[in-house]
Scaffold this motif. Structure first.
Motif: not given
Length: 221
Positions: A125-153
């Motif tokens: 939980t030390m300070a991180i960059t924006l790209a690092e913080a959101f990597e768990p979201w956009y590394r999933v192949g469906t990140w660009h969809t409106p699926w609930n799991a992607d929105v939750v991530r």
């Protein structure tokens, strides 16, 4: 994301991660797995997490599924129903596959975090960059969809970025930074629908930040 089989609930009830978890109401078909090393300490599931699965429960849309791949390795997947077919999205990223191609062995009904991970989480939980913080979201192949799991991530990544007092980007800066990071993570592909999805999520981030600032839940930058 690979997991390791620990055994039936009754046989593994002394595991430190489930000491506070009620298990008396679980069916005899329940078993435990542990998220394998290599998952890291950032994301929906981290190494050492313990999952309780029921091998008799029927998988439905939005469930967390345990299934064995072609190498007979058990892994965790999110289930999504497309039309009349159930598809599985690997937790942590990877190729989406039809459920029929894998040996689905159980549906996760409970989860617990190993107390031994608390120190690791403090470091994470030390300070991180924006790209690092959101990597768990956009590394999933469906990140660009409106699926609930992607929105939750995505929402969890917003929380993480603001919680650790890292960057506080505006909408345009948010989009610009992730426009560079996402293609690098996903093989360089960047199409029109990716751009539209990023713009939608950038608006969402800005709205979340404004709401939290207006309600005093985070300090204004």
């Amino acid at each position: 994301m690979k997991v390791s089989y620990l055994g039936p609930v009754a046989a593994a009830s002394d595991h430190p991660a489930i000491q506070e978890m009620p298990v008396s109401d679980l069916p005899a078909t329940s078993f435990l797995v542990e998220v394998a090393p290599g998952a890291g300490v950032d994301g929906e599931l981290i190494e050492g997490d313990v999952l309780v699965a029921d091998e008799n429960r029927i998988a439905k849309y939005g469930d967390l599924i345990l299934a064995c791949d072609e190498y007979d390795e058990m892994r965790a997947y999110h289930s999504h129903r497309i039309g009349g077919y159930l598809r599985l999205v690997p937790v942590g990223g990877g190729q989406v596959v039809p459920a029929s191609m894998l040996d689905c062995v159980g549906v996760v009904v409970r989860r617990a975090r190993n107390p031994a991970n608390e120190t690791q989480l403090e470091v994470a939980t030390m300070a991180i960059t924006l790209a690092e913080a959101f990597e768990p979201w956009y590394r999933v192949g469906t990140w660009h969809t409106p699926w609930n799991a992607d929105v939750v991530r995505f929402n969890r990544c917003c929380h993480k970025l603001l919680q650790v007092h890292g960057e506080r980007p505006d909408r345009d800066d948010f989009a610009n930074q992730l426009r560079e990071a996402i293609p690098r993570r996903n093989g360089g592909e960047w199409l029109e629908y990716h751009e539209k999805a990023l713009a939608r999520y950038a608006e969402g981030f800005a709205a979340i930040l404004t709401y939290l600032e207006d309600t005093g839940q985070v300090a204004r930058a």
